[in-house]
Design a protein around this motif. Structure first.
Motif, PDB file in Angstrom:
ATOM      1  N   ASP A 166       2.150   0.889   3.706  1.00  0.00           N
ATOM      2  CA  ASP A 166       3.432   1.288   3.382  1.00  0.00           C
ATOM      3  C   ASP A 166       3.655   2.503   4.703  1.00  0.00           C
ATOM      4  O   ASP A 166       4.873   2.404   5.052  1.00  0.00           O
ATOM      5  CB  ASP A 166       3.372   1.926   2.155  1.00  0.00           C
ATOM      6  CG  ASP A 166       3.386   0.767   0.765  1.00  0.00           C
ATOM      7  OD1 ASP A 166       3.926  -0.213   1.169  1.00  0.00           O
ATOM      8  OD2 ASP A 166       3.216   1.258  -0.106  1.00  0.00           O
ATOM      9  N   THR A 167       2.608   3.040   4.881  1.00  0.00           N
ATOM     10  CA  THR A 167       3.009   4.235   6.007  1.00  0.00           C
ATOM     11  C   THR A 167       2.886   3.646   7.378  1.00  0.00           C
ATOM     12  O   THR A 167       3.560   4.114   8.105  1.00  0.00           O
ATOM     13  CB  THR A 167       1.693   5.230   5.744  1.00  0.00           C
ATOM     14  OG1 THR A 167       1.448   5.530   4.185  1.00  0.00           O
ATOM     15  CG2 THR A 167       2.103   6.471   6.743  1.00  0.00           C
ATOM     16  N   ASP A 170       6.596   2.496   7.505  1.00  0.00           N
ATOM     17  CA  ASP A 170       7.614   3.617   7.846  1.00  0.00           C
ATOM     18  C   ASP A 170       7.482   4.315   9.064  1.00  0.00           C
ATOM     19  O   ASP A 170       8.377   4.454   9.703  1.00  0.00           O
ATOM     20  CB  ASP A 170       7.007   4.693   6.742  1.00  0.00           C
ATOM     21  CG  ASP A 170       8.109   5.929   6.636  1.00  0.00           C
ATOM     22  OD1 ASP A 170       9.007   5.639   6.527  1.00  0.00           O
ATOM     23  OD2 ASP A 170       7.325   7.154   6.846  1.00  0.00           O
ATOM     24  N   ARG A 185       3.847  -5.296   7.287  1.00  0.00           N
ATOM     25  CA  ARG A 185       4.231  -6.001   6.279  1.00  0.00           C
ATOM     26  C   ARG A 185       3.019  -7.012   5.921  1.00  0.00           C
ATOM     27  O   ARG A 185       2.701  -7.389   4.775  1.00  0.00           O
ATOM     28  CB  ARG A 185       5.342  -6.674   6.602  1.00  0.00           C
ATOM     29  CG  ARG A 185       6.618  -5.711   6.507  1.00  0.00           C
ATOM     30  CD  ARG A 185       7.905  -6.331   6.092  1.00  0.00           C
ATOM     31  NE  ARG A 185       8.906  -5.471   5.935  1.00  0.00           N
ATOM     32  CZ  ARG A 185       9.312  -4.555   5.157  1.00  0.00           C
ATOM     33  NH1 ARG A 185       8.380  -4.432   4.029  1.00  0.00           N
ATOM     34  NH2 ARG A 185      10.298  -3.650   5.120  1.00  0.00           N
ATOM     35  N   ARG A 188       0.578  -5.329   4.044  1.00  0.00           N
ATOM     36  CA  ARG A 188       0.938  -4.897   2.635  1.00  0.00           C
ATOM     37  C   ARG A 188       0.968  -6.327   1.730  1.00  0.00           C
ATOM     38  O   ARG A 188       0.712  -6.251   0.677  1.00  0.00           O
ATOM     39  CB  ARG A 188       2.496  -4.554   2.819  1.00  0.00           C
ATOM     40  CG  ARG A 188       3.223  -4.180   1.406  1.00  0.00           C
ATOM     41  CD  ARG A 188       4.403  -3.500   1.527  1.00  0.00           C
ATOM     42  NE  ARG A 188       5.374  -3.753   0.350  1.00  0.00           N
ATOM     43  CZ  ARG A 188       5.150  -3.016  -0.979  1.00  0.00           C
ATOM     44  NH1 ARG A 188       4.128  -2.166  -0.897  1.00  0.00           N
ATOM     45  NH2 ARG A 188       5.859  -3.209  -1.830  1.00  0.00           N
ATOM     46  N   GLU A 200       6.553  -8.808  -5.742  1.00  0.00           N
ATOM     47  CA  GLU A 200       6.529  -8.083  -5.001  1.00  0.00           C
ATOM     48  C   GLU A 200       5.973  -8.679  -3.383  1.00  0.00           C
ATOM     49  O   GLU A 200       6.737  -8.462  -2.342  1.00  0.00           O
ATOM     50  CB  GLU A 200       5.611  -6.933  -5.112  1.00  0.00           C
ATOM     51  CG  GLU A 200       5.945  -5.754  -5.990  1.00  0.00           C
ATOM     52  CD  GLU A 200       5.452  -4.653  -6.297  1.00  0.00           C
ATOM     53  OE1 GLU A 200       5.159  -3.825  -5.638  1.00  0.00           O
ATOM     54  OE2 GLU A 200       4.325  -4.966  -7.422  1.00  0.00           O
ATOM     55  N   ASP A 204       8.639  -8.894  -0.099  1.00  0.00           N
ATOM     56  CA  ASP A 204       8.353  -8.551   0.988  1.00  0.00           C
ATOM     57  C   ASP A 204       8.261  -9.676   2.071  1.00  0.00           C
ATOM     58  O   ASP A 204       8.528  -9.498   3.200  1.00  0.00           O
ATOM     59  CB  ASP A 204       6.734  -7.986   0.934  1.00  0.00           C
ATOM     60  CG  ASP A 204       6.843  -6.420   0.758  1.00  0.00           C
ATOM     61  OD1 ASP A 204       7.478  -5.731   0.035  1.00  0.00           O
ATOM     62  OD2 ASP A 204       6.045  -6.056   1.516  1.00  0.00           O
TER      63      ASP A 204
END
Length: 474
Positions: A166-167, A170, A185, A188, A200, A204
């Motif tokens: 996630d980071t 970002d 991604r 993730r 999820e 994604d």
């Protein structure tokens, strides 16, 4: 061309090096992998002669494949040496220098991933954190996070890897680093699949596809079809999975991506396992096991293929050799869970009861996990299902039925229809072992019906052969 002219001008070697670095980066982005490697190494050689640390660092980054160009199961010691050389010569004095250093350490962690040198990966992670903090940029932070992700490869690290992914996304979005955002991604989605969060995962995947199209990243295009093939295979849509696999194979070959062969071989193998698996696949799996010794899932896959196709003696010999050497030899990375689960399933198929306790002990801490291989390229079911088989083999009735109950609930929640059938096959076997003939018969009937409805002919036939005969009426 400019490069040809500069080749004859010794005083212009710096300009030639810079042009080669730019050319390498352009070729890598467009999927010309062989040409990028050739020109990247030329740039690195010139940079070493020039003794300009910044150029050497940039050349090392150019020649070092990013995530999407890293060949699964292959460690390149020459590249690792170049990255370490560049790090040794680079003495950052400003933000750009520290950012370069963070980039080198991120690439070094990726390079070391298939080396089995966990201590060196962790050292790269720690140095990367320092470099990123000194640089203070989103770009450097992203590089540092890649190294952190590589250091949390085992099944216990899935929640942490999800947070890191996630980071990464970002930071990459803040500095418009499209490749790093796509890589984040992938990280993730892999963690989401391990945690059984397929809703999820699917959302994604849609975002990943949109980003790949928007940024025109050819390296990531075939990943979209690969993930869709995995999801089709997971839900029992075998023909659709086969079609998508042929599509991503063709695309991956066009951009010279060697990882596409891992995925295609694995998807084809699993698809055949449900329908027409025969001895003809064994040589191909043996070849993969030899070519990728740092990717032990292929070794485990070979044993499983032998067990599935009735080559029991070969499966026993190979499994005995591995178990006698000890399971500590296997790297605790994203493939560890798949490797152990394949060993467990093979032991169950061939009745290798003596190996069940050791495998149960290894897998039991991760009962709530779901087995994947690579970065989510394939789904191998709930760990609970494997624990149920192992517990039944060792006579642990209550534990076995508890594992199967939880496995069936999980597979049904994920709508993983082939794995519901395979779990029912394991439960059927356990019921027979513990003397519940009627329960075994009912479970087998349900499993056969489900298997035949999606074309799982091999499992259906195996269940029919093992179905207990009803007791004659008095």
């Amino acid at each position: 061309t400019a490069l040809e002219l500069l080749a004859h001008e010794p005083g212009e070697r710096m300009a030639r090096c810079d042009l080669l670095i730019a050319l390498t980066e352009s070729e890598a982005r467009s999927g010309q992998r062989a040409a990028a490697a050739e020109h990247g190494w030329q740039a690195a050689e010139i940079a070493q002669v020039l003794d300009t640390p910044e150029r050497l660092a940039k050349a090392a980054l150019a020649v070092s494949p990013g995530f999407f160009a890293l060949e699964t199961g292959v460690f390149d010691p020459r590249l690792a040496s170049l990255l370490e050389l560049a790090l040794a010569h680079l003495e950052p004095v400003d933000r750009d220098g520290h950012e370069l250093r963070a980039g080198l350490l991120g690439r070094l962690a990726l390079c070391l991933y298939w080396s089995g040198r966990r201590d060196q990966i962790e050292h790269a992670r720690d140095r990367g954190r320092v470099a990123a903090a000194r640089a203070g940029t989103n770009e450097a932070a992203g590089h540092s996070l890649v190294a952190q992700h590589a250091a949390h490869g085992g099944p216990d690290g899935a929640p942490r890897r999800l947070m890191i992914a996630d980071t990464i996304v970002d930071h990459a979005q803040r500095c418009a680093n499209a490749e790093q955002a796509l890589m984040g991604r992938v990280f993730r989605m892999t963690a989401l699949l391990e945690l059984g969060r397929t809703g999820e995962f699917d959302r994604d995947l849609s975002r990943f596809e949109q980003d790949a199209e928007r940024h025109r990243q050819p390296q990531s295009f075939w990943y979209v079809r690969m993930y869709r093939a995995m999801r089709a295979l997971m839900s029992g849509q075998f023909e659709e999975s086969d079609r998508l696999a042929r599509e991503y194979l063709a695309f991956g070959q066009r951009i010279e991506d060697k990882n596409v062969f891992h995925c295609f071989a694995t998807h084809s193998l699993l698809s055949k396992a449900e329908k027409t698996l025969g001895d003809e696949v064994t040589p191909a799996v043996e070849a993969h096991a030899r070519r990728y010794p740092e990717y032990p899932t292929w070794q485990a896959g070979l044993i499983w293929v032998c067990a599935e196709t009735g080559r029991t003696e070969q499966a026993e010999r190979l499994l005995d050799e591995i178990m006698d050497r000890g399971l500590d030899n296997f790297p605790f990375d994203i493939n560890w869970l798949a490797t152990m689960s394949l060993f467990a399933n093979s032991a169950w198929l061939i009745g290798a009861k003596r190996h069940a306790p050791a495998l149960y002990a290894r897998l039991s801490p991760y009962a709530d996990r779901f087995v994947t291989s690579g970065f989510g390229m394939v789904y191998f079911g709930s760990v609970e299902g494997y624990l149920g088989r192992l517990a039944a083999m060792t006579g642990r009735r209550d534990e076995a039925f508890g594992h199967f109950e939880r496995a069936l609930a999980a597979e049904r929640r994920l709508e993983a229809r082939p794995w519901v059938v395979r779990t029912q096959e394991g439960l059927h076997d356990a019921l027979r072992r513990f003397g519940d003939a009627e329960g075994a018969r009912a479970t087998a009937r349900e499993a056969v019906h489900a298997a035949e409805s999606i074309g799982m002919t091999r499992v259906a036939s195996r269940l029919r052969r093992s179905m207990p005969e009803p007791r004659p009426q008095p």
